[in-house]
Design a protein around this motif. Structure first.
Motif, short mmCIF file in Angstrom:
data_model
loop_
_atom_site.label_atom_id
_atom_site.label_comp_id
_atom_site.label_asym_id
_atom_site.label_seq_id
_atom_site.Cartn_x
_atom_site.Cartn_y
_atom_site.Cartn_z
N ASP A 80 0.83 -1.21 0.00
CA ASP A 80 0.00 0.00 0.00
C ASP A 80 0.86 1.26 0.00
OD1 ASP A 80 -2.24 -1.66 0.09
OD2 ASP A 80 -2.51 -1.42 2.26
N ILE A 81 1.93 1.23 0.78
CA ILE A 81 2.82 2.39 0.85
C ILE A 81 3.44 2.66 -0.51
CG2 ILE A 81 4.99 3.26 1.81
CD1 ILE A 81 4.26 1.60 4.37
N LEU A 82 4.01 1.63 -1.13
CA LEU A 82 4.66 1.81 -2.43
C LEU A 82 3.65 2.19 -3.51
CD1 LEU A 82 7.45 -0.88 -2.78
CD2 LEU A 82 7.64 1.53 -2.27
N GLN A 83 2.48 1.58 -3.48
CA GLN A 83 1.47 1.90 -4.48
C GLN A 83 0.99 3.35 -4.33
OE1 GLN A 83 -1.22 -1.38 -3.83
NE2 GLN A 83 -0.13 -2.70 -5.28
N SER A 84 0.90 3.83 -3.11
CA SER A 84 0.53 5.24 -2.89
C SER A 84 1.58 6.17 -3.46
CB SER A 84 0.35 5.52 -1.40
OG SER A 84 -0.77 4.86 -0.90
N VAL A 85 2.84 5.85 -3.22
CA VAL A 85 3.93 6.68 -3.76
C VAL A 85 3.91 6.63 -5.29
CG1 VAL A 85 6.44 6.95 -3.90
CG2 VAL A 85 5.36 6.48 -1.70
#
Length: 98
Positions: A80-85
């Motif tokens: 989720d963190i990487l996809q948000s970035v």
């Protein structure tokens, strides 16, 4: 280590190009360290160092399966963190081309 320091440590660990690729490679699930060695053209020592940094930052976990060590994402929040970035960067790039 306080909260801010640990947060910075996690972000720094994820930001390295090799470690970013390792995280993305593990999106599909646990992989044996031998598969990581096949995928990434680095020495065993170099790969082990990157894996240790990711593990120390709480991004990866490892499990012994017989004689092999398997690595996986600590939990789905990492995705989720990487996809948000990545979504943020995509928006930035789209706005820059307008």
């Amino acid at each position: 280590m306080n909260f801010d320091d640990f947060t910075i440590n996690v972000l720094k660990a994820m930001a390295h190009p090799v470690r970013y690729k390792i995280i993305k490679f593990l999106y599909e699930g646990p992989k044996c360290v031998c598969k990581l060695n096949e995928e990434f053209d680095f020495s065993q020592a170099n790969l082990s160092q990157h894996l240790r940094i990711l593990k120390d930052a709480g991004i990866l976990k490892s499990e012994k399966v017989g004689l092999e060590t398997h690595y996986s994402l600590y939990n789905e929040d990492i995705k989720d963190i990487l996809q948000s970035v990545e979504k943020y960067v995509e928006k930035l790039l789209n706005n820059a081309t307008k």
